[in-house]
Design a protein around this motif. Sequence first.
Motif, mmCIF file in Angstrom:
data_model
loop_
_atom_site.group_PDB
_atom_site.id
_atom_site.type_symbol
_atom_site.label_atom_id
_atom_site.label_comp_id
_atom_site.label_asym_id
_atom_site.label_seq_id
_atom_site.Cartn_x
_atom_site.Cartn_y
_atom_site.Cartn_z
ATOM 1 N N THR A 294 0.589 -1.659 -0.280
ATOM 2 C CA THR A 294 -0.041 0.585 -0.181
ATOM 3 C C THR A 294 0.573 1.265 -0.111
ATOM 4 N N ARG A 295 2.058 1.384 0.997
ATOM 5 C CA ARG A 295 2.667 2.766 0.968
ATOM 6 C C ARG A 295 3.273 2.269 -0.842
ATOM 7 N N MET A 296 3.603 1.498 -0.941
ATOM 8 C CA MET A 296 4.302 1.625 -2.194
ATOM 9 C C MET A 296 3.271 2.277 -3.223
ATOM 10 N N LYS A 297 2.338 1.468 -3.123
ATOM 11 C CA LYS A 297 0.520 2.223 -4.135
ATOM 12 C C LYS A 297 0.863 3.658 -4.258
ATOM 13 N N MET A 298 0.749 3.807 -2.987
ATOM 14 C CA MET A 298 0.642 5.921 -2.541
ATOM 15 C C MET A 298 1.470 6.597 -3.336
ATOM 16 N N ALA A 299 3.190 5.913 -2.754
ATOM 17 C CA ALA A 299 4.088 6.956 -3.237
ATOM 18 C C ALA A 299 4.334 7.503 -4.929
ATOM 19 N N ASP A 300 3.635 5.967 -5.513
ATOM 20 C CA ASP A 300 3.051 5.996 -6.878
ATOM 21 C C ASP A 300 2.365 7.077 -7.259
ATOM 22 N N LEU A 301 1.344 6.892 -7.083
ATOM 23 C CA LEU A 301 0.188 8.147 -7.297
ATOM 24 C C LEU A 301 0.280 9.473 -6.819
ATOM 25 N N ALA A 302 0.777 9.254 -5.852
ATOM 26 C CA ALA A 302 1.661 10.569 -5.355
ATOM 27 C C ALA A 302 2.765 11.207 -6.895
ATOM 28 N N ALA A 303 3.432 10.390 -7.271
ATOM 29 C CA ALA A 303 4.185 10.945 -8.239
ATOM 30 C C ALA A 303 3.244 10.941 -9.148
ATOM 31 N N ASP A 304 3.046 9.827 -9.972
ATOM 32 C CA ASP A 304 1.544 10.526 -11.094
ATOM 33 C C ASP A 304 1.295 11.943 -10.625
ATOM 34 N N ASN A 305 1.091 11.916 -9.193
ATOM 35 C CA ASN A 305 -0.534 13.541 -9.550
ATOM 36 C C ASN A 305 0.593 14.558 -9.692
ATOM 37 N N LEU A 306 2.077 14.366 -8.847
ATOM 38 C CA LEU A 306 2.947 14.697 -9.672
ATOM 39 C C LEU A 306 3.101 15.458 -10.776
ATOM 40 N N LEU A 307 3.690 14.497 -11.211
ATOM 41 C CA LEU A 307 4.085 14.543 -12.867
ATOM 42 C C LEU A 307 3.289 14.905 -13.952
ATOM 43 N N LEU A 308 2.041 14.987 -13.644
ATOM 44 C CA LEU A 308 0.812 15.229 -14.109
ATOM 45 C C LEU A 308 0.760 16.626 -14.187
ATOM 46 N N VAL A 309 0.921 16.976 -13.019
ATOM 47 C CA VAL A 309 0.155 18.187 -13.036
ATOM 48 C C VAL A 309 1.535 18.381 -13.958
ATOM 49 N N LEU A 310 2.764 18.688 -13.261
ATOM 50 C CA LEU A 310 3.704 19.955 -14.045
ATOM 51 C C LEU A 310 4.169 19.558 -16.283
ATOM 52 N N GLN A 311 3.089 18.300 -16.495
ATOM 53 C CA GLN A 311 3.562 17.985 -17.847
ATOM 54 C C GLN A 311 2.147 18.834 -18.157
ATOM 55 N N ASN A 312 1.344 19.505 -17.328
ATOM 56 C CA ASN A 312 0.464 20.176 -17.778
ATOM 57 C C ASN A 312 -1.116 19.789 -18.062
ATOM 58 N N GLN A 313 -1.137 18.181 -17.023
ATOM 59 C CA GLN A 313 -2.489 17.610 -17.779
ATOM 60 C C GLN A 313 -3.220 17.577 -15.854
ATOM 61 N N SER A 314 -4.325 16.807 -16.185
ATOM 62 C CA SER A 314 -5.033 16.664 -15.196
ATOM 63 C C SER A 314 -4.631 15.111 -13.986
ATOM 64 N N PRO A 315 -4.517 15.697 -13.074
ATOM 65 C CA PRO A 315 -3.780 14.390 -12.111
ATOM 66 C C PRO A 315 -5.031 13.802 -11.868
ATOM 67 N N LYS A 316 -4.448 12.583 -11.216
ATOM 68 C CA LYS A 316 -5.794 10.944 -10.992
ATOM 69 C C LYS A 316 -6.319 12.197 -9.829
ATOM 70 N N HIS A 317 -6.106 12.487 -8.956
ATOM 71 C CA HIS A 317 -6.633 12.836 -7.266
ATOM 72 C C HIS A 317 -6.363 14.747 -6.997
ATOM 73 N N VAL A 318 -7.466 15.388 -7.408
ATOM 74 C CA VAL A 318 -7.190 16.287 -7.049
ATOM 75 C C VAL A 318 -7.811 17.308 -5.970
ATOM 76 N N VAL A 319 -7.404 17.716 -5.291
ATOM 77 C CA VAL A 319 -8.022 18.372 -3.878
ATOM 78 C C VAL A 319 -8.852 19.760 -4.278
ATOM 79 N N VAL A 320 -7.399 20.045 -4.841
ATOM 80 C CA VAL A 320 -8.188 22.040 -5.772
ATOM 81 C C VAL A 320 -6.610 22.303 -6.260
#
Length: 320
Positions: A294-320
């Motif tokens: 689970t902790r690996m999944k969390m870290a991987d998802l956090a990395a995906d969210n980070l990279l998607l925003v920096l690539q001007n794409q929509s993250p998988k889970h956005v708070v604001v």
Amino acid sequence: MKPKVYITRKVPAEIVTKIEDYCQVRMWDEADIPVPRAVLEEEIKDVEGLFCLLTENIDRELLGKAEQLKVISNMAVGYNNVDIKAAKEKGITVTNTPGVLTETTADLTFALLMAASRRLIESSDYLRSGNWKTWSPMQLTGQDIYGATLGIIGMGRIGASLAKRARGFDMDILYYNRSRKYDLEEELNLTFTEMDSLLKQSDFICIMTPYTPETKNLIGSRELSLMKNTAILINTARGGIVNEEALFHALKKGEIWAAGLDVFEQEPVSLDHPLLSLPNVVTLPHIGSASIKTRMKMADLAADNLLLVLQNQSPKHVVV
């Protein structure tokens, strides 16, 4: 030029490599020590991405020092460590990692329920300290789980998963939520009730609600006084939802039977905290999602969210 990212805690190498494929990465390299505030204040000045944990207080003052920041990727479901209003004002995207820790946290919640009800930690300490000299009829007796009534406060993903586990123990399940979940009531044979009624009827009360201004001190002296004197309170949500002073006095006076806590209002909890002195409290160091997978999944998802925003794409889970 690659965007700059700061990671506030040492994470697995494969996660760092994934981010480094697109970004320049700096990382606090102490695995078990939070990044000092002064270091974070300096590091945040020129980065476009921040990968952080609940242990970091991303407040308005800190965000005021962020000149290039585009995204805060929180490796957690909760985000009360981030000043959401301040981030929104600065146009900073905030993301989190829900979903991936649901089943693991439900597992831990039920394990904590079982440990508190059957006095597992107390019994283990009793044996290891050399006190077990003989068997006696009422020695270290606890409360039954099978067929008991479970009250769940907060019927989100984790609450629903906890209810599924309780079904295997033939428990009667009550729940309180801001809105009724008719589909889950039918699927899991749940009964919706107001919170006072839930507190009065339940043998076990599990807190699964998010921490918000409305839920701060949701369980205080009045609520504890409504519970059975054989009731067990379990909190794997957030510490501030329960008034810890009120809980200590209720346990000390025998107003409720026991508690199982994975979270505290101030973490790490001080060793002289009154609740740690009670034998009828099972305490854990906020390990609700602490399985390797689970902790690996969390870290991987956090990395995906980070990279998607920096690539001007929509993250998988956005708070604001």
